[in-house]
Design a protein around this motif. Structure first.
Motif, PDB file in Angstrom:
ATOM      1  N   HIS A  54       6.795  -1.544   5.740  1.00  0.00           N
ATOM      2  CA  HIS A  54       7.783  -2.001   4.381  1.00  0.00           C
ATOM      3  C   HIS A  54       7.277  -3.133   3.810  1.00  0.00           C
ATOM      4  N   SER A  55       7.259  -4.351   4.654  1.00  0.00           N
ATOM      5  CA  SER A  55       6.574  -5.722   4.235  1.00  0.00           C
ATOM      6  C   SER A  55       6.369  -6.513   5.413  1.00  0.00           C
ATOM      7  N   CYS A  56       5.737  -7.437   4.992  1.00  0.00           N
ATOM      8  CA  CYS A  56       5.223  -8.581   5.862  1.00  0.00           C
ATOM      9  C   CYS A  56       5.936  -9.871   5.913  1.00  0.00           C
ATOM     10  N   TYR A  57       6.718 -10.378   6.787  1.00  0.00           N
ATOM     11  CA  TYR A  57       7.286 -11.684   6.765  1.00  0.00           C
ATOM     12  C   TYR A  57       6.436 -12.755   6.701  1.00  0.00           C
ATOM     13  N   ASP A  58       5.444 -12.861   7.522  1.00  0.00           N
ATOM     14  CA  ASP A  58       4.357 -13.822   7.473  1.00  0.00           C
ATOM     15  C   ASP A  58       3.036 -13.350   7.599  1.00  0.00           C
ATOM     16  N   GLY A  59       2.091 -14.433   7.986  1.00  0.00           N
ATOM     17  CA  GLY A  59       0.758 -13.576   8.204  1.00  0.00           C
ATOM     18  C   GLY A  59       0.400 -13.044   9.356  1.00  0.00           C
ATOM     19  N   ASP A  60       1.430 -12.668  10.257  1.00  0.00           N
ATOM     20  CA  ASP A  60       1.261 -12.030  11.659  1.00  0.00           C
ATOM     21  C   ASP A  60       2.474 -11.345  12.081  1.00  0.00           C
TER      22      ASP A  60
END
Length: 157
Positions: A54-60
């Protein structure tokens, strides 16, 4: 008839050359054993499951459309909040990761769950290892404590 005897200097050089090639052979054998173990134990991309990010909250850390939170294995990216926050680099890492995988189907190698209940895993888009891509581009670094979970990370340590 007298045989040609090697001088002490020639024997020394001969022994150095023999030692060098023996050492080279031993290193080669160990490298082949390591490669064979990797090929035997590391699953192929065809053996892994697919999911839609769906999406990424941060870089990992990413979330699937089913709500599963995935912590990308073997890497650490800059933090958005907290004592060690680096918001500018963290947003850049987040944006890059989202550009790679958000609203995309990826292949995942699930490794374990972390203390927050997130799935720790490696993501692949086609044959591209997403974690390795983040490290190559400078958006993340190898998380040395957990690097042994990912074969590719040995190339960066």
């Amino acid at each position: 008839m007298q045989k040609n005897k090697l001088s002490s200097e020639q024997r020394f050089i001969r022994n150095i050359i023999i030692g060098f090639f023996t050492s080279l052979f031993i290193v080669f054998v160990f490298a082949m054993i390591s490669l064979l173990q990797t090929l035997i134990t590391y699953p192929s991309i065809e053996e892994l499951s697919s999911t839609l990010i769906h999406s990424c909250y941060d870089g990992d850390t990413c979330t699937t459309i089913q709500g599963e939170k995935i912590r990308l294995a073997c890497i650490d990216s800059p933090e958005l909040r907290g004592k060690k926050a680096n918001p500018i680099q963290a947003k850049a890492a987040k944006n890059y990761l989202n550009s790679l995988v958000a609203r995309s189907e990826v292949t995942i190698r699930r490794i374990t769950q972390d203390r927050y209940g997130r799935t720790v895993g490696e993501l692949f888009k086609g044959s591209i290892n997403i974690q390795e891509q983040l490290v190559k581009k400078g958006y993340a670094r190898i998380y040395e404590r957990y690097a042994s979970q990912c074969e590719w990370s040995k190339n960066y340590m």
